[in-house]
Design a protein around this motif. Structure first.
Motif, mmCIF file in Angstrom:
data_model
loop_
_atom_site.group_PDB
_atom_site.id
_atom_site.type_symbol
_atom_site.label_atom_id
_atom_site.label_comp_id
_atom_site.label_asym_id
_atom_site.label_seq_id
_atom_site.Cartn_x
_atom_site.Cartn_y
_atom_site.Cartn_z
ATOM 1 N N ASN A 74 -0.691 66.457 30.184
ATOM 2 C CA ASN A 74 -0.573 67.867 29.677
ATOM 3 C C ASN A 74 1.010 68.181 29.739
ATOM 4 O OD1 ASN A 74 0.247 67.797 32.704
ATOM 5 N ND2 ASN A 74 -1.003 69.706 33.388
ATOM 6 N N THR A 130 -11.634 73.725 30.486
ATOM 7 C CA THR A 130 -10.685 74.013 31.490
ATOM 8 C C THR A 130 -11.250 74.590 32.766
ATOM 9 O OG1 THR A 130 -8.719 75.409 31.950
ATOM 10 C CG2 THR A 130 -9.915 75.986 30.002
ATOM 11 N N ILE A 131 -10.799 74.307 33.867
ATOM 12 C CA ILE A 131 -11.255 74.571 35.018
ATOM 13 C C ILE A 131 -10.718 76.402 35.006
ATOM 14 C CG2 ILE A 131 -10.887 72.760 36.473
ATOM 15 C CD1 ILE A 131 -8.401 73.983 38.007
ATOM 16 N N ASP A 132 -9.904 76.662 34.138
ATOM 17 C CA ASP A 132 -9.185 78.215 34.139
ATOM 18 C C ASP A 132 -10.190 79.087 33.566
ATOM 19 O OD1 ASP A 132 -7.127 76.785 35.493
ATOM 20 O OD2 ASP A 132 -6.155 76.791 33.489
ATOM 21 N N GLY A 175 -5.724 78.357 38.345
ATOM 22 C CA GLY A 175 -6.347 79.186 37.084
ATOM 23 C C GLY A 175 -5.540 79.927 36.294
ATOM 24 N N ARG A 176 -4.059 79.486 36.567
ATOM 25 C CA ARG A 176 -3.004 80.055 35.666
ATOM 26 C C ARG A 176 -2.909 81.509 35.779
ATOM 27 N NH1 ARG A 176 -1.965 77.607 30.319
ATOM 28 N NH2 ARG A 176 -3.944 78.318 29.739
ATOM 29 N N HIS A 276 -5.309 70.249 43.447
ATOM 30 C CA HIS A 276 -5.958 69.439 42.236
ATOM 31 C C HIS A 276 -7.219 69.075 42.758
ATOM 32 C CE1 HIS A 276 -1.816 69.368 40.887
ATOM 33 N NE2 HIS A 276 -2.412 69.286 39.613
ATOM 34 N N ARG A 279 -9.973 70.115 40.659
ATOM 35 C CA ARG A 279 -10.433 69.395 39.159
ATOM 36 C C ARG A 279 -11.013 68.305 39.248
ATOM 37 N NH1 ARG A 279 -4.609 70.525 36.224
ATOM 38 N NH2 ARG A 279 -4.433 68.167 36.463
HETATM 39 O O1 F6P Z 1 -4.958 74.544 33.606
HETATM 40 C C1 F6P Z 1 -5.551 73.509 34.489
HETATM 41 C C2 F6P Z 1 -4.676 73.696 35.651
HETATM 42 O O2 F6P Z 1 -5.168 72.880 36.657
HETATM 43 C C3 F6P Z 1 -4.260 75.008 36.132
HETATM 44 O O3 F6P Z 1 -5.124 75.839 36.950
HETATM 45 C C4 F6P Z 1 -2.993 74.705 37.025
HETATM 46 O O4 F6P Z 1 -2.242 75.906 37.133
HETATM 47 C C5 F6P Z 1 -2.352 73.551 36.175
HETATM 48 O O5 F6P Z 1 -3.387 73.006 35.438
HETATM 49 C C6 F6P Z 1 -1.917 72.481 37.059
HETATM 50 O O6 F6P Z 1 -1.214 71.648 36.335
HETATM 51 P P1 F6P Z 1 -0.401 70.283 37.013
HETATM 52 O O7 F6P Z 1 -1.795 69.212 36.822
HETATM 53 O O8 F6P Z 1 0.410 69.792 35.846
HETATM 54 O O9 F6P Z 1 0.142 70.397 38.240
#
Ligand code: F6P
Length: 370
Positions: A74, A130-132, A175-176, A276, A279
């Motif tokens: 990502n 996406t979990i969001d 959840g951003r 995480h 996820r």
């Molecule tokens: O978009 C999915 C997500 O888990 C968001 O909820 C979170 O803000 C972001 O990704 C975290 O990203 P990373 O895995 O780069 O820490």
């Protein structure tokens, strides 16, 4: 001619990716006799030419597994890869693979990238994950339901220790910039306060809610989305990731709120940042079925040559929309959302007096439109 289709998982991982990879591969092989190639590490696989064949054996035993067999990333954009535009390399590698198209599973960032790459002649069909749960024009994304289950389980566990010690428990969710996870998990976990990015909170409103419960020896459970902001304040950022399509990583608002509360109340406060763990883990039955449905539908779209589209579900029906209508947009919790309305009518505090006061108006408007 045998159709040759690539499968790619992009953006942050979530539950349901493996179930979707399985469904797409099986459906492409069984129904359409296609050859299926896995592209590894998300968009990076197209830059580095990393692929592996997918067949019935390689996708067996995957339906319940979190993560992605194909791996993902990502923090890479071919348009800004270590500071350079490497999109032509992606085009060249795509052509060399002799693909008819790629089924790509992703969120808004991945869909935006694929839309841009479509302009260079690549064929994509998108699948919403996406979990969001924040993609526009689709009621659901897979991964969300499993993530909500993880948060609800955590709330259930934290509630008992909250009661035993008479402590306020703050639970920070991911959840951003959208509050879907916090809203759904907060309602299902019977939280007393839910704080969402969409509705900046007033500290004094949160304190009043906590104090009125404390008057009856009842400690409060506060679920706060990582993107929540105090009125007049700003997002709490945990880090920035250079060259990433979405450089900002949110995080830390739970501890920030704890510090602010401790200035005003005598009750003990503890914060749990779930991070995480939302996820990963075993994919819920709902997400297994949903990712299978959208995966099979994506396979049928590529078989019809209907590229440049993303699978959606609206009012329980599968359909598809142009990729560009999803790119760079975020679906947030609106005032007419049924779960928000139910939570408001239960008296759950959202830290926003105006929102609470608008419940009657929202309900009146709904009645009129029915
Ligand atoms: O978009 C999915 C997500 O888990 C968001 O909820 C979170 O803000 C972001 O990704 C975290 O990203 P990373 O895995 O780069 O820490």
């Amino acid at each position: 001619m045998v159709m040759k289709i690539g499968v790619l998982t992009g953006g942050g991982d979530c539950s349901g990716l493996n179930a979707a990879i399985r469904a797409i591969t099986k459906s492409l092989i069984h129904e359409f006799g296609a050859e299926v190639i896995g592209i590894e590490k998300g968009i990076l696989g197209l830059l580095e030419n990393k692929t592996k064949p997918l067949n019935l054996a390689s996708v067996s035993g995957l339906i319940d597994k979190g993560g992605t067999l194909l791996k993902t990333c990502n923090n890479v954009s071919p348009f800004n890869y270590h500071g350079n535009d490497c999109s032509q390399l992606v085009v060249d590698n795509y052509k060399a693979l002799q693909l008819d198209g790629i089924i790509v599973m992703g969120g808004d960032g991945t869909m935006s990238m694929c839309h841009e790459l479509s302009q260079l002649g690549l064929n994509f069909v998108g699948v919403p994950k996406t979990i969001d749960n924040d993609l526009v024009n689709t009621d659901r994304t897979f991964g969300f339901e499993t993530a909500v289950g993880v948060v609800v389980d955590a709330i259930d566990r934290l509630k008992t220790t909250s009661y035993s010690h008479n402590r306020i428990m703050i639970i920070e969710t991911m959840g951003r910039y959208a509050g879907w996870i916090a809203l759904h998990a907060g309602l299902a976990g019977a939280a007393d306060v839910i704080l969402l990015p969409e509705y900046p909170y007033e500290l004094d409103t949160v304190i009043s809610a906590i104090e009125s419960r404390a008057a009856h020896e009842s400690p409060s459970i506060i679920v706060i989305a990582e993107g929540a902001i105090a009125k007049g304040g700003d997002y709490i950022v945990s880090k920035t990731v250079e060259n990433s399509p979405d450089a900002i990583r949110l995080g830390g608002v739970g501890h920030h709120l704890q510090q602010e509360l401790e200035k005003h109340i005598s009750l003990e406060v503890r914060t749990t940042v779930l991070g995480h763990i939302q996820r990963g883990g075993t994919t819920s039955a709902f997400d297994r079925i949903f990712s299978t449905n959208v995966g099979c539908y994506a396979a049928s779209l590529v078989a019809q040559g209907r590229y440049g589209r993303m699978v959606t579900v609206q009012n329980g029906k599968l359909s598809s929309i142009p990729l560009e209508s999803v790119a760079n947009k975020t679906r947030t919790v609106q005032k007419d959302d049924m779960t928000l309305i139910s939570a408001l009518s239960l008296g759950i505090c959202f830290g926003d007096k105006n929102l609470q006061a608008s419940l009657t108006t929202i309900n009146d408007e709904k009645m009129k439109s029915n």
